[in-house]
Design a protein around this motif. Structure first.
Motif, PDB file in Angstrom:
ATOM      1  N   TYR A  57     -33.964   3.808  15.854  1.00  6.91           N
ATOM      2  CA  TYR A  57     -33.004   4.595  16.630  1.00  6.91           C
ATOM      3  C   TYR A  57     -31.934   5.205  15.725  1.00  6.91           C
ATOM      4  O   TYR A  57     -31.656   6.406  15.777  1.00  6.91           O
ATOM      5  CB  TYR A  57     -32.359   3.711  17.699  1.00  6.91           C
ATOM      6  N   VAL A  58     -31.348   4.370  14.873  1.00  7.71           N
ATOM      7  CA  VAL A  58     -30.293   4.846  13.979  1.00  7.71           C
ATOM      8  C   VAL A  58     -30.852   5.874  12.997  1.00  7.71           C
ATOM      9  O   VAL A  58     -30.232   6.913  12.750  1.00  7.71           O
ATOM     10  CB  VAL A  58     -29.626   3.667  13.232  1.00  7.71           C
ATOM     11  N   ALA A  59     -32.009   5.600  12.444  1.00  3.22           N
ATOM     12  CA  ALA A  59     -32.617   6.538  11.491  1.00  3.22           C
ATOM     13  C   ALA A  59     -32.863   7.898  12.144  1.00  3.22           C
ATOM     14  O   ALA A  59     -32.571   8.947  11.544  1.00  3.22           O
ATOM     15  CB  ALA A  59     -33.923   5.969  10.951  1.00  3.22           C
ATOM     16  N   GLU A  60     -33.370   7.903  13.352  1.00  2.70           N
ATOM     17  CA  GLU A  60     -33.651   9.175  14.027  1.00  2.70           C
ATOM     18  C   GLU A  60     -32.367   9.938  14.352  1.00  2.70           C
ATOM     19  O   GLU A  60     -32.305  11.161  14.183  1.00  2.70           O
ATOM     20  CB  GLU A  60     -34.457   8.925  15.303  1.00  2.70           C
ATOM     21  N   LYS A  61     -31.349   9.237  14.802  1.00  3.72           N
ATOM     22  CA  LYS A  61     -30.068   9.912  15.091  1.00  3.72           C
ATOM     23  C   LYS A  61     -29.494  10.552  13.828  1.00  3.72           C
ATOM     24  O   LYS A  61     -28.994  11.671  13.857  1.00  3.72           O
ATOM     25  CB  LYS A  61     -29.055   8.923  15.670  1.00  3.72           C
ATOM     26  N   ILE A  62     -29.567   9.836  12.696  1.00  3.22           N
ATOM     27  CA  ILE A  62     -29.040  10.387  11.448  1.00  3.22           C
ATOM     28  C   ILE A  62     -29.882  11.569  10.982  1.00  3.22           C
ATOM     29  O   ILE A  62     -29.354  12.591  10.553  1.00  3.22           O
ATOM     30  CB  ILE A  62     -28.958   9.289  10.370  1.00  3.22           C
ATOM     31  N   ARG A  63     -31.184  11.469  11.098  1.00  2.43           N
ATOM     32  CA  ARG A  63     -32.051  12.585  10.692  1.00  2.43           C
ATOM     33  C   ARG A  63     -31.777  13.836  11.530  1.00  2.43           C
ATOM     34  O   ARG A  63     -31.877  14.953  11.025  1.00  2.43           O
ATOM     35  CB  ARG A  63     -33.516  12.175  10.797  1.00  2.43           C
ATOM     36  N   GLN A  64     -31.452  13.656  12.798  1.00  2.00           N
ATOM     37  CA  GLN A  64     -31.121  14.801  13.652  1.00  2.00           C
ATOM     38  C   GLN A  64     -29.849  15.495  13.188  1.00  2.00           C
ATOM     39  O   GLN A  64     -29.670  16.676  13.423  1.00  2.00           O
ATOM     40  CB  GLN A  64     -30.946  14.349  15.105  1.00  2.00           C
ATOM     41  N   HIS A  65     -28.959  14.749  12.559  1.00  5.87           N
ATOM     42  CA  HIS A  65     -27.660  15.295  12.138  1.00  5.87           C
ATOM     43  C   HIS A  65     -27.567  15.533  10.634  1.00  5.87           C
ATOM     44  O   HIS A  65     -26.482  15.810  10.131  1.00  5.87           O
ATOM     45  CB  HIS A  65     -26.536  14.339  12.562  1.00  5.87           C
ATOM     46  N   ASP A  66     -28.654  15.416   9.923  1.00  6.73           N
ATOM     47  CA  ASP A  66     -28.632  15.497   8.466  1.00  6.73           C
ATOM     48  C   ASP A  66     -28.371  16.925   7.992  1.00  6.73           C
ATOM     49  O   ASP A  66     -29.279  17.682   7.687  1.00  6.73           O
ATOM     50  CB  ASP A  66     -29.944  14.973   7.882  1.00  6.73           C
ATOM     51  N   LEU A  83     -20.736   7.960  11.482  1.00  5.52           N
ATOM     52  CA  LEU A  83     -20.061   9.000  12.247  1.00  5.52           C
ATOM     53  C   LEU A  83     -20.891  10.273  12.143  1.00  5.52           C
ATOM     54  O   LEU A  83     -21.126  10.785  11.052  1.00  5.52           O
ATOM     55  CB  LEU A  83     -18.652   9.240  11.700  1.00  5.52           C
ATOM     56  N   LEU A  84     -21.342  10.764  13.292  1.00  4.13           N
ATOM     57  CA  LEU A  84     -22.137  11.986  13.364  1.00  4.13           C
ATOM     58  C   LEU A  84     -21.308  13.055  14.060  1.00  4.13           C
ATOM     59  O   LEU A  84     -20.693  12.784  15.096  1.00  4.13           O
ATOM     60  CB  LEU A  84     -23.428  11.732  14.151  1.00  4.13           C
ATOM     61  N   THR A  85     -21.269  14.245  13.497  1.00  3.23           N
ATOM     62  CA  THR A  85     -20.422  15.318  14.030  1.00  3.23           C
ATOM     63  C   THR A  85     -21.284  16.455  14.561  1.00  3.23           C
ATOM     64  O   THR A  85     -22.245  16.869  13.910  1.00  3.23           O
ATOM     65  CB  THR A  85     -19.489  15.841  12.924  1.00  3.23           C
ATOM     66  N   TYR A  93     -17.488  17.392  18.481  1.00  3.87           N
ATOM     67  CA  TYR A  93     -17.684  16.064  19.063  1.00  3.87           C
ATOM     68  C   TYR A  93     -18.138  15.096  17.984  1.00  3.87           C
ATOM     69  O   TYR A  93     -18.875  15.463  17.072  1.00  3.87           O
ATOM     70  CB  TYR A  93     -18.725  16.110  20.185  1.00  3.87           C
ATOM     71  N   GLU A  94     -17.674  13.862  18.100  1.00  2.00           N
ATOM     72  CA  GLU A  94     -18.028  12.816  17.150  1.00  2.00           C
ATOM     73  C   GLU A  94     -18.798  11.713  17.869  1.00  2.00           C
ATOM     74  O   GLU A  94     -18.420  11.305  18.963  1.00  2.00           O
ATOM     75  CB  GLU A  94     -16.768  12.221  16.519  1.00  2.00           C
ATOM     76  N   THR A  95     -19.848  11.273  17.225  1.00  2.00           N
ATOM     77  CA  THR A  95     -20.646  10.164  17.754  1.00  2.00           C
ATOM     78  C   THR A  95     -20.610   9.037  16.739  1.00  2.00           C
ATOM     79  O   THR A  95     -20.948   9.233  15.573  1.00  2.00           O
ATOM     80  CB  THR A  95     -22.105  10.595  18.010  1.00  2.00           C
ATOM     81  N   TYR A  96     -20.172   7.874  17.194  1.00  2.00           N
ATOM     82  CA  TYR A  96     -20.110   6.681  16.348  1.00  2.00           C
ATOM     83  C   TYR A  96     -21.275   5.771  16.735  1.00  2.00           C
ATOM     84  O   TYR A  96     -21.499   5.523  17.922  1.00  2.00           O
ATOM     85  CB  TYR A  96     -18.808   5.910  16.579  1.00  2.00           C
ATOM     86  N   ILE A  97     -21.989   5.281  15.743  1.00  2.00           N
ATOM     87  CA  ILE A  97     -23.032   4.283  15.962  1.00  2.00           C
ATOM     88  C   ILE A  97     -22.636   3.067  15.135  1.00  2.00           C
ATOM     89  O   ILE A  97     -22.419   3.176  13.924  1.00  2.00           O
ATOM     90  CB  ILE A  97     -24.416   4.802  15.540  1.00  2.00           C
ATOM     91  N   TYR A  98     -22.542   1.907  15.794  1.00  2.00           N
ATOM     92  CA  TYR A  98     -21.985   0.725  15.132  1.00  2.00           C
ATOM     93  C   TYR A  98     -22.430  -0.553  15.838  1.00  2.00           C
ATOM     94  O   TYR A  98     -22.795  -0.529  17.024  1.00  2.00           O
ATOM     95  CB  TYR A  98     -20.457   0.806  15.135  1.00  2.00           C
ATOM     96  N   PRO A  99     -22.396  -1.683  15.136  1.00  2.00           N
ATOM     97  CA  PRO A  99     -22.672  -2.965  15.775  1.00  2.00           C
ATOM     98  C   PRO A  99     -21.382  -3.535  16.376  1.00  2.00           C
ATOM     99  O   PRO A  99     -20.307  -3.392  15.794  1.00  2.00           O
ATOM    100  CB  PRO A  99     -23.174  -3.838  14.629  1.00  2.00           C
ATOM    101  N   ASP A 100     -21.498  -4.153  17.536  1.00  2.00           N
ATOM    102  CA  ASP A 100     -20.327  -4.767  18.164  1.00  2.00           C
ATOM    103  C   ASP A 100     -20.766  -5.924  19.051  1.00  2.00           C
ATOM    104  O   ASP A 100     -21.473  -5.712  20.043  1.00  2.00           O
ATOM    105  CB  ASP A 100     -19.568  -3.730  18.997  1.00  2.00           C
ATOM    106  N   LEU A 157     -29.876  10.763   2.671  1.00  2.00           N
ATOM    107  CA  LEU A 157     -29.505  11.994   3.345  1.00  2.00           C
ATOM    108  C   LEU A 157     -29.974  13.175   2.498  1.00  2.00           C
ATOM    109  O   LEU A 157     -29.671  13.261   1.321  1.00  2.00           O
ATOM    110  CB  LEU A 157     -27.987  12.047   3.549  1.00  2.00           C
ATOM    111  N   ARG A 158     -30.721  14.059   3.112  1.00  2.00           N
ATOM    112  CA  ARG A 158     -31.269  15.206   2.384  1.00  2.00           C
ATOM    113  C   ARG A 158     -30.314  16.382   2.328  1.00  2.00           C
ATOM    114  O   ARG A 158     -30.503  17.301   1.576  1.00  2.00           O
ATOM    115  CB  ARG A 158     -32.555  15.666   3.057  1.00  2.00           C
ATOM    116  N   SER A 159     -29.296  16.358   3.165  1.00  2.00           N
ATOM    117  CA  SER A 159     -28.382  17.488   3.223  1.00  2.00           C
ATOM    118  C   SER A 159     -27.668  17.666   1.887  1.00  2.00           C
ATOM    119  O   SER A 159     -27.431  16.718   1.151  1.00  2.00           O
ATOM    120  CB  SER A 159     -27.351  17.283   4.337  1.00  2.00           C
TER     121      SER A 159
END
Length: 166
Positions: A57-66, A83-85, A93-100, A157-159
């Motif tokens: 899940y995390v890998a796919e979200k980051i790849r979408q925003h790379d 933090l994904l922008t 908009y900012e999206t935070y993905i984190y453990p809690d 990150l490829r960006s």
């Protein structure tokens, strides 16, 4: 002569019954082996479901925003977070993905909004999930399964901008 004929039928009957018993025992052994293989596979998938799903899940979200400047590693209430922008209709908009608290959480807000970890949506139960900067544009994600085995992967990150610090 009649007696001989009855004896032949008895031997035929016993041969048929013994052949059926051998077939039944072989079928039972095959089914038993299949059940054990299925059980061990299902148990493995159940044990690793949370860890594998969280990492994917995390890998796919980051790849979408790379893209340059859209992925950053930050802190949210003392815990590492990605933090994904996104820019949508002129607003950022900012999206935070984190453990809690044993959960992988996600929080999406308009840029500039005050945030805290308890505001996020719980995505998936996964104890011990961690995010860290591995250097050189790599992020390391680690998640244990229910048996305590740890799964980890590096995401580069490829960006052109790479990882930014927020």
């Amino acid at each position: 002569m009649r007696r001989r004929r009855i004896q032949a039928h008895t031997v035929d009957f016993l041969f048929t019954i013994s052949l059926f018993c051998v077939f039944a025992v072989c079928a039972l052994l095959v089914v038993s082996t299949g059940v054990q293989a299925y059980r061990s596979t299902a148990l493995y998938l159940e044990d690793t479901y949370s860890a594998r799903t969280a990492l994917s899940y995390v890998a796919e979200k980051i790849r979408q925003h790379d893209a340059a400047g859209r992925v950053a590693l930050t802190q949210l209430d003392g815990v590492n977070a990605v933090l994904l922008t996104d820019e949508i209709d002129g607003s950022v908009y900012e999206t935070y993905i984190y453990p809690d608290g044993g959960w992988l959480c996600e929080l999406s807000v308009r840029q500039g909004t005050a945030v805290s970890a308890h505001m996020g949506q719980q995505i998936l139960r996964v104890d011990g999930f961690s995010i860290e900067d591995a250097g050189g544009g790599f992020l390391r994600f680690t998640a244990p399964d229910s048996r305590g085995r740890t799964y980890s992967f590096l995401l580069h990150l490829r960006s052109s901008g790479g990882l930014t610090a927020a």
